[in-house]
Design an enzyme around this catalytic site. Structure first.
Site, PDB file in Angstrom:
ATOM      1  N   ASP A   1      28.598   4.609  20.150  1.00  0.00           N
ATOM      2  CA  ASP A   1      27.295   4.859  20.756  1.00  0.00           C
ATOM      3  C   ASP A   1      27.273   4.267  22.165  1.00  0.00           C
ATOM      4  O   ASP A   1      27.757   3.164  22.404  1.00  0.00           O
ATOM      5  CB  ASP A   1      26.178   4.236  19.891  1.00  0.00           C
ATOM      6  CG  ASP A   1      24.816   4.784  20.241  1.00  0.00           C
ATOM      7  OD1 ASP A   1      24.236   5.508  19.394  1.00  0.00           O
ATOM      8  OD2 ASP A   1      24.308   4.507  21.351  1.00  0.00           O
ATOM      9  N   ILE A   2      26.681   5.037  23.087  1.00  0.00           N
ATOM     10  CA  ILE A   2      26.643   4.627  24.497  1.00  0.00           C
ATOM     11  C   ILE A   2      25.698   3.438  24.713  1.00  0.00           C
ATOM     12  O   ILE A   2      25.817   2.727  25.716  1.00  0.00           O
ATOM     13  CB  ILE A   2      26.239   5.843  25.364  1.00  0.00           C
ATOM     14  CG1 ILE A   2      26.744   5.719  26.778  1.00  0.00           C
ATOM     15  CG2 ILE A   2      24.744   6.092  25.325  1.00  0.00           C
ATOM     16  CD1 ILE A   2      26.649   7.025  27.580  1.00  0.00           C
TER      17      ILE A   2
ATOM     18  N   GLY B   1      12.553   9.037  14.451  1.00  0.00           N
ATOM     19  CA  GLY B   1      13.179   8.436  15.625  1.00  0.00           C
ATOM     20  C   GLY B   1      14.409   9.166  16.114  1.00  0.00           C
ATOM     21  O   GLY B   1      15.249   8.593  16.813  1.00  0.00           O
ATOM     22  N   GLN B   2      14.524  10.456  15.770  1.00  0.00           N
ATOM     23  CA  GLN B   2      15.700  11.233  16.203  1.00  0.00           C
ATOM     24  C   GLN B   2      15.509  11.699  17.640  1.00  0.00           C
ATOM     25  O   GLN B   2      14.506  12.348  17.957  1.00  0.00           O
ATOM     26  CB  GLN B   2      15.884  12.449  15.278  1.00  0.00           C
ATOM     27  CG  GLN B   2      17.139  13.253  15.595  1.00  0.00           C
ATOM     28  CD  GLN B   2      17.341  14.435  14.633  1.00  0.00           C
ATOM     29  OE1 GLN B   2      16.457  14.742  13.827  1.00  0.00           O
ATOM     30  NE2 GLN B   2      18.481  15.076  14.740  1.00  0.00           N
ATOM     31  N   SER B   3      16.464  11.363  18.502  1.00  0.00           N
ATOM     32  CA  SER B   3      16.367  11.782  19.907  1.00  0.00           C
ATOM     33  C   SER B   3      17.370  12.871  20.261  1.00  0.00           C
ATOM     34  O   SER B   3      17.205  13.555  21.271  1.00  0.00           O
ATOM     35  CB  SER B   3      16.536  10.584  20.844  1.00  0.00           C
ATOM     36  OG  SER B   3      17.818  10.010  20.702  1.00  0.00           O
TER      37      SER B   3
ATOM     38  N   HIS C   1      23.661  13.299  13.102  1.00  0.00           N
ATOM     39  CA  HIS C   1      24.585  12.189  13.380  1.00  0.00           C
ATOM     40  C   HIS C   1      24.228  11.019  12.493  1.00  0.00           C
ATOM     41  O   HIS C   1      23.066  10.779  12.175  1.00  0.00           O
ATOM     42  CB  HIS C   1      24.553  11.772  14.857  1.00  0.00           C
ATOM     43  CG  HIS C   1      23.183  11.514  15.410  1.00  0.00           C
ATOM     44  ND1 HIS C   1      22.320  12.532  15.752  1.00  0.00           N
ATOM     45  CD2 HIS C   1      22.521  10.362  15.659  1.00  0.00           C
ATOM     46  CE1 HIS C   1      21.186  12.014  16.206  1.00  0.00           C
ATOM     47  NE2 HIS C   1      21.275  10.698  16.152  1.00  0.00           N
TER      48      HIS C   1
ATOM     49  N   HIS D   1      24.463   7.013  12.325  1.00  0.00           N
ATOM     50  CA  HIS D   1      24.719   5.747  13.015  1.00  0.00           C
ATOM     51  C   HIS D   1      25.435   4.822  12.039  1.00  0.00           C
ATOM     52  O   HIS D   1      25.018   4.697  10.878  1.00  0.00           O
ATOM     53  CB  HIS D   1      23.408   5.060  13.390  1.00  0.00           C
ATOM     54  CG  HIS D   1      22.579   5.773  14.411  1.00  0.00           C
ATOM     55  ND1 HIS D   1      22.591   5.434  15.748  1.00  0.00           N
ATOM     56  CD2 HIS D   1      21.683   6.784  14.280  1.00  0.00           C
ATOM     57  CE1 HIS D   1      21.732   6.220  16.400  1.00  0.00           C
ATOM     58  NE2 HIS D   1      21.166   7.042  15.529  1.00  0.00           N
TER      59      HIS D   1
HETATM   60  P1  AMP Z   1      18.986   9.126  17.567  1.00  0.00           P
HETATM   61  O1  AMP Z   1      17.979   8.462  18.451  1.00  0.00           O
HETATM   62  O2  AMP Z   1      18.976   8.662  16.160  1.00  0.00           O
HETATM   63  O3  AMP Z   1      18.915  10.635  17.715  1.00  0.00           O
HETATM   64  O4  AMP Z   1      20.412   8.665  18.115  1.00  0.00           O
HETATM   65  C1  AMP Z   1      21.004   9.206  19.250  1.00  0.00           C
HETATM   66  C2  AMP Z   1      22.024   8.206  19.711  1.00  0.00           C
HETATM   67  O5  AMP Z   1      22.901   8.841  20.619  1.00  0.00           O
HETATM   68  C3  AMP Z   1      21.426   7.000  20.450  1.00  0.00           C
HETATM   69  O6  AMP Z   1      21.788   5.798  19.762  1.00  0.00           O
HETATM   70  C4  AMP Z   1      22.071   7.076  21.836  1.00  0.00           C
HETATM   71  O7  AMP Z   1      22.381   5.809  22.376  1.00  0.00           O
HETATM   72  C5  AMP Z   1      23.315   7.886  21.563  1.00  0.00           C
HETATM   73  N1  AMP Z   1      23.843   8.635  22.692  1.00  0.00           N
HETATM   74  C6  AMP Z   1      23.161   9.392  23.577  1.00  0.00           C
HETATM   75  N2  AMP Z   1      23.988   9.943  24.479  1.00  0.00           N
HETATM   76  C7  AMP Z   1      25.237   9.507  24.157  1.00  0.00           C
HETATM   77  C8  AMP Z   1      26.534   9.716  24.707  1.00  0.00           C
HETATM   78  N3  AMP Z   1      26.732  10.502  25.783  1.00  0.00           N
HETATM   79  N4  AMP Z   1      27.593   9.098  24.126  1.00  0.00           N
HETATM   80  C9  AMP Z   1      27.411   8.299  23.050  1.00  0.00           C
HETATM   81  N5  AMP Z   1      26.219   8.073  22.474  1.00  0.00           N
HETATM   82  C10 AMP Z   1      25.145   8.663  23.014  1.00  0.00           C
END
Ligand code: AMP
Ligand code: ZN
Length: 114
Positions: A30-31, A93-95, A100, A102
């Protein structure tokens, strides 16, 4: 799927810090890590969230969880334990709208999550 961040990462069009990859899934860090170890596991095929899963995805999910267990052992956190989370939809809380998981480890997790 066009315009999906994780489809682009799965295709290699956007770089990621990969831990594991095969024909069906990809694991990458995760970034914006929320624990000393924080990586994501995605299916390469676009699935919007866990809410879109069907019985036909059972083998895929087994493969994802077995891979998570193997990666946690490899990273030295298999014994201490870890948390697997998949956020679904706005209230969940899905962005990123591509399924995916975690995987968080390396510290003691709190319950309940916020
Ligand atoms: P969610 O909020 O559960 O949808 O998780 C999305 C996750 O993707 C968050 O923890 C972000 O930090 C991660 N994320 C977003 N862009 C990237 C990226 N380019 N590389 C790795 N992780 C990312
Ligand atoms: Zn996608």
């Amino acid at each position: 799927m066009a315009d999906c961040l994780f489809c682009k990462i799965a295709a290699g069009d956007i770089p990621s810090n990969k831990l594991f990859e095969d024909d069906d899934i990809l694991a990458f860090y995760d970034i914006d890590p929320k624990a000393p170890v924080h990586f994501l596991v995605i299916p390469k095929r676009h699935i919007a969230s866990a809410a879109a899963l069907t019985e036909a995805d059972a083998a895929l999910l087994g493969h994802i969880y077995a891979t998570i267990a193997a990666l946690c052992r490899r990273l030295g956190v298999g014994e201490g334990g870890y948390r697997v989370v998949t956020n679904v939809g706005e209230d969940g809380g899905q962005s990123v709208a591509h399924l995916h998981f975690h995987v968080l480890a390396g510290r003691s997790m709190k319950w309940p999550p916020g």
